[in-house]
Motif scaffolding. Structure first.
Motif, PDB file in Angstrom:
ATOM      1  N   SER A  51     -45.851 -30.866   3.966  1.00 35.89           N
ATOM      2  CA  SER A  51     -45.784 -29.454   4.310  1.00 35.89           C
ATOM      3  C   SER A  51     -47.025 -29.046   5.102  1.00 35.89           C
ATOM      4  O   SER A  51     -47.989 -29.793   5.195  1.00 35.89           O
ATOM      5  CB  SER A  51     -45.699 -28.622   3.032  1.00 35.89           C
ATOM      6  N   PRO A  52     -47.017 -27.855   5.702  1.00 35.70           N
ATOM      7  CA  PRO A  52     -48.194 -27.389   6.436  1.00 35.70           C
ATOM      8  C   PRO A  52     -49.447 -27.462   5.558  1.00 35.70           C
ATOM      9  O   PRO A  52     -49.408 -27.157   4.371  1.00 35.70           O
ATOM     10  CB  PRO A  52     -47.833 -25.940   6.786  1.00 35.70           C
ATOM     11  N   ILE A  53     -50.544 -27.848   6.176  1.00 39.94           N
ATOM     12  CA  ILE A  53     -51.757 -28.113   5.415  1.00 39.94           C
ATOM     13  C   ILE A  53     -52.842 -27.108   5.754  1.00 39.94           C
ATOM     14  O   ILE A  53     -52.850 -26.505   6.818  1.00 39.94           O
ATOM     15  CB  ILE A  53     -52.261 -29.541   5.699  1.00 39.94           C
ATOM     16  N   SER A  54     -53.729 -26.929   4.827  1.00 41.29           N
ATOM     17  CA  SER A  54     -54.860 -26.035   5.034  1.00 41.29           C
ATOM     18  C   SER A  54     -55.916 -26.727   5.867  1.00 41.29           C
ATOM     19  O   SER A  54     -55.956 -27.938   5.975  1.00 41.29           O
ATOM     20  CB  SER A  54     -55.442 -25.624   3.684  1.00 41.29           C
ATOM     21  N   PHE A  55     -56.778 -25.952   6.443  1.00 41.76           N
ATOM     22  CA  PHE A  55     -57.803 -26.532   7.292  1.00 41.76           C
ATOM     23  C   PHE A  55     -59.071 -25.698   7.207  1.00 41.76           C
ATOM     24  O   PHE A  55     -59.126 -24.670   6.538  1.00 41.76           O
ATOM     25  CB  PHE A  55     -57.314 -26.645   8.735  1.00 41.76           C
ATOM     26  N   GLY A  56     -60.069 -26.157   7.888  1.00 44.86           N
ATOM     27  CA  GLY A  56     -61.333 -25.442   7.920  1.00 44.86           C
ATOM     28  C   GLY A  56     -62.146 -25.939   9.093  1.00 44.86           C
ATOM     29  O   GLY A  56     -61.623 -26.587   9.993  1.00 44.86           O
ATOM     30  N   CYS A  57     -63.415 -25.639   9.089  1.00 47.10           N
ATOM     31  CA  CYS A  57     -64.301 -26.073  10.161  1.00 47.10           C
ATOM     32  C   CYS A  57     -65.508 -26.776   9.565  1.00 47.10           C
ATOM     33  O   CYS A  57     -66.024 -26.370   8.522  1.00 47.10           O
ATOM     34  CB  CYS A  57     -64.756 -24.887  11.009  1.00 47.10           C
ATOM     35  N   VAL A  58     -65.938 -27.806  10.221  1.00 51.57           N
ATOM     36  CA  VAL A  58     -67.113 -28.547   9.797  1.00 51.57           C
ATOM     37  C   VAL A  58     -68.192 -28.336  10.852  1.00 51.57           C
ATOM     38  O   VAL A  58     -67.918 -28.319  12.053  1.00 51.57           O
ATOM     39  CB  VAL A  58     -66.790 -30.053   9.615  1.00 51.57           C
ATOM     40  N   TYR A  59     -69.417 -28.129  10.393  1.00 53.85           N
ATOM     41  CA  TYR A  59     -70.520 -27.906  11.320  1.00 53.85           C
ATOM     42  C   TYR A  59     -71.801 -28.407  10.668  1.00 53.85           C
ATOM     43  O   TYR A  59     -71.852 -28.687   9.476  1.00 53.85           O
ATOM     44  CB  TYR A  59     -70.653 -26.421  11.687  1.00 53.85           C
ATOM     45  N   GLN A  60     -72.836 -28.532  11.465  1.00 52.14           N
ATOM     46  CA  GLN A  60     -74.090 -29.049  10.952  1.00 52.14           C
ATOM     47  C   GLN A  60     -75.148 -27.954  10.910  1.00 52.14           C
ATOM     48  O   GLN A  60     -75.111 -27.000  11.678  1.00 52.14           O
ATOM     49  CB  GLN A  60     -74.590 -30.203  11.818  1.00 52.14           C
ATOM     50  N   HIS A  61     -76.059 -28.114   9.990  1.00 52.37           N
ATOM     51  CA  HIS A  61     -77.207 -27.215   9.891  1.00 52.37           C
ATOM     52  C   HIS A  61     -78.408 -28.059   9.496  1.00 52.37           C
ATOM     53  O   HIS A  61     -78.461 -28.592   8.389  1.00 52.37           O
ATOM     54  CB  HIS A  61     -76.968 -26.121   8.859  1.00 52.37           C
ATOM     55  N   LYS A  62     -79.338 -28.197  10.428  1.00 48.65           N
ATOM     56  CA  LYS A  62     -80.512 -29.038  10.223  1.00 48.65           C
ATOM     57  C   LYS A  62     -80.067 -30.458   9.877  1.00 48.65           C
ATOM     58  O   LYS A  62     -79.449 -31.117  10.693  1.00 48.65           O
ATOM     59  CB  LYS A  62     -81.427 -28.435   9.162  1.00 48.65           C
ATOM     60  N   GLN A  63     -80.329 -30.913   8.663  1.00 51.02           N
ATOM     61  CA  GLN A  63     -79.992 -32.282   8.290  1.00 51.02           C
ATOM     62  C   GLN A  63     -78.835 -32.344   7.299  1.00 51.02           C
ATOM     63  O   GLN A  63     -78.748 -33.267   6.488  1.00 51.02           O
ATOM     64  CB  GLN A  63     -81.215 -32.991   7.714  1.00 51.02           C
ATOM     65  N   SER A  64     -77.951 -31.389   7.345  1.00 56.25           N
ATOM     66  CA  SER A  64     -76.821 -31.383   6.427  1.00 56.25           C
ATOM     67  C   SER A  64     -75.542 -31.039   7.182  1.00 56.25           C
ATOM     68  O   SER A  64     -75.579 -30.483   8.275  1.00 56.25           O
ATOM     69  CB  SER A  64     -77.038 -30.384   5.287  1.00 56.25           C
ATOM     70  N   ILE A  65     -74.408 -31.410   6.555  1.00 49.16           N
ATOM     71  CA  ILE A  65     -73.105 -31.072   7.090  1.00 49.16           C
ATOM     72  C   ILE A  65     -72.486 -30.025   6.174  1.00 49.16           C
ATOM     73  O   ILE A  65     -72.466 -30.180   4.956  1.00 49.16           O
ATOM     74  CB  ILE A  65     -72.194 -32.316   7.151  1.00 49.16           C
ATOM     75  N   ASN A  66     -71.994 -28.945   6.741  1.00 52.38           N
ATOM     76  CA  ASN A  66     -71.435 -27.850   5.963  1.00 52.38           C
ATOM     77  C   ASN A  66     -69.976 -27.618   6.344  1.00 52.38           C
ATOM     78  O   ASN A  66     -69.549 -27.983   7.444  1.00 52.38           O
ATOM     79  CB  ASN A  66     -72.240 -26.564   6.198  1.00 52.38           C
ATOM     80  N   PHE A  67     -69.230 -26.974   5.443  1.00 53.96           N
ATOM     81  CA  PHE A  67     -67.824 -26.712   5.656  1.00 53.96           C
ATOM     82  C   PHE A  67     -67.532 -25.227   5.503  1.00 53.96           C
ATOM     83  O   PHE A  67     -68.071 -24.567   4.616  1.00 53.96           O
ATOM     84  CB  PHE A  67     -66.976 -27.503   4.654  1.00 53.96           C
ATOM     85  N   ALA A  68     -66.679 -24.720   6.364  1.00 57.07           N
ATOM     86  CA  ALA A  68     -66.193 -23.342   6.264  1.00 57.07           C
ATOM     87  C   ALA A  68     -64.691 -23.416   6.064  1.00 57.07           C
ATOM     88  O   ALA A  68     -63.930 -23.529   7.030  1.00 57.07           O
ATOM     89  CB  ALA A  68     -66.535 -22.566   7.528  1.00 57.07           C
TER      90      ALA A  68
END
Length: 375
Positions: A51-68
């Motif tokens: 079925s349709p799936i959820s999604f988000g955005c991945v981005y970096q901040h300094k030395q870490s990877i973050n998710f929205a």
């Protein structure tokens, strides 16, 4: 009564059910729990027909990877916590996300050069300035160093489709050589199975183009490079390369992004200096069709600067918005039906700006656990 064969139930019926149903059916029996949670064939079928799936955005901040994350109402949204980068080498100063494809991240890392790191650089074939690529699975938290072999690192893309090659990914480096008034582009391919770079026989010759550093789009099996006024592409599984003229190619510049819809249509997003967003989709016959032309897109509160992300279909246009006064940035969505812009989440950091990429994190939660080997 006729009895439905078990393999039909397991691999043809269950994979087509929504995540909310599958989460309940895991409790039916141990066999179904293992099937839904760990079976590779089931995971491939579910990723293709689910079925349709959820999604988000991945981005970096300094030395870490973050998710929205972006929640879809009515769906079971799988949460992926922020990964730990304990496996990264000591002394890493900068991280840049080049691609996010089906649970794998292609990272470009820079670290300090000192005597303590000399031995590790030798082992991993890193270059003299301490710059290298690193492929990381942020579900299994496994990472692989990539031997650079003296490549310019700004134009490397990642191709990974676990439904076809579940344990192998490929990197493709776009090399450029000027020949008179024309540019010749060639493709160097790295396979995680052989851990070697090989040169493809394909070459593309176009009029003088302009490669945009970091402007690489990875659509599973196909990698695209923005070489204004063209988009060059390479399909790794079929070993086919080509180019397509970008829409409105006379003045694209760096504010241009390629994307793909859920049904596989190529999209092109252009952001002009006068805050105009134009989005095209490619038809089946290869022609660009203008889908949206937006002027004076409303912003959120004091966030008066914005940059659209690659268009992935639907009614929403996602973008990063910036506030010079608050020194903050957010992920926002403009709805083409209601003509309203809403804030989704605040994003850590404002400068330097990072590349923000869409991810299907429900899909990644399933496919990312399959593992990728370097054998």
């Amino acid at each position: 009564m006729a009895r439905i064969p078990g393999d039909v139930v397991h691999y043809k019926i269950l994979p087509r059910l929504p995540y909310k149903s599958l989460s309940r059916f895991e409790c039916v029996c141990k066999n179904w729990h293992h099937l839904i949670s760990h079976d590779i064939v089931f995971a491939h079928e579910q990723s293709r027909h689910g079925s349709p799936i959820s999604f988000g955005c991945v981005y970096q901040h300094k030395q870490s990877i973050n998710f929205a994350p972006i929640d879809v109402p009515g769906e079971l949204n799988v949460r992926i916590t922020s990964p730990s980068f304990f496996s990264l080498p000591n002394g890493t100063e900068r991280i840049r996300i080049t691609a996010a494809v089906n649970g794998l991240l292609l990272l470009f890392l820079q670290r300090k050069r000192d005597e303590q790191n000399d031995s590790m650089r030798s082992i991993n074939h890193q270059d003299a300035v301490g710059e290298f690529h690193y492929v990381w699975n942020f579900v299994t938290k496994e990472g692989h160093f990539i031997p650079e072999d003296d490549h310019r690192s700004w134009f490397v893309g990642l191709a990974f489709d676990p439904s076809i090659t579940p344990a192998c990914y490929r990197l493709v480096h776009l090399a450029q050589q000027r020949k008179g008034l024309r540019e010749e582009f060639s493709f160097e391919i790295y396979s995680s199975r052989t851990r070697k770079w090989t040169m493809s026989d394909h070459k593309i010759m176009i009029p003088e183009g302009k490669r945009i550093p970091w402007d690489v789009f990875c659509g599973g099996r196909i990698i695209y490079w923005n070489c204004s006024p063209y988009a060059l592409w390479f399909e790794v599984d079929k070993d086919v390369a080509g180019c397509t003229l970008l829409p409105e190619a006379e003045d694209l510049g760096p504010q241009h992004a390629l994307g793909v819809t859920n049904d596989g249509l190529l999209t092109s997003t252009r952001f002009s200096k006068n805050d105009t967003i134009t989005i095209w989709t490619m038809s089946e016959d290869g022609a660009w069709v203008k889908k949206f032309y937006l002027e004076n897109v409303p912003t959120v509160s004091s966030f008066n600067l914005f940059e659209p992300l690659p268009f992935t279909g639907g009614d929403g246009i996602y973008m990063e918005m910036f506030s010079s006064s608050l020194w903050k940035r957010i992920l926002a969505c403009y709805n083409t039906n209601t003509q309203e812009t809403t804030m989704i989440s605040e994003m850590m950091g404002h400068w330097p700006p990072s590349k923000c990429l869409h991810i299907d994190y429900n899909r990644i939660a399933r496919l990312g656990s399959l593992g990728v080997t370097e054998d």
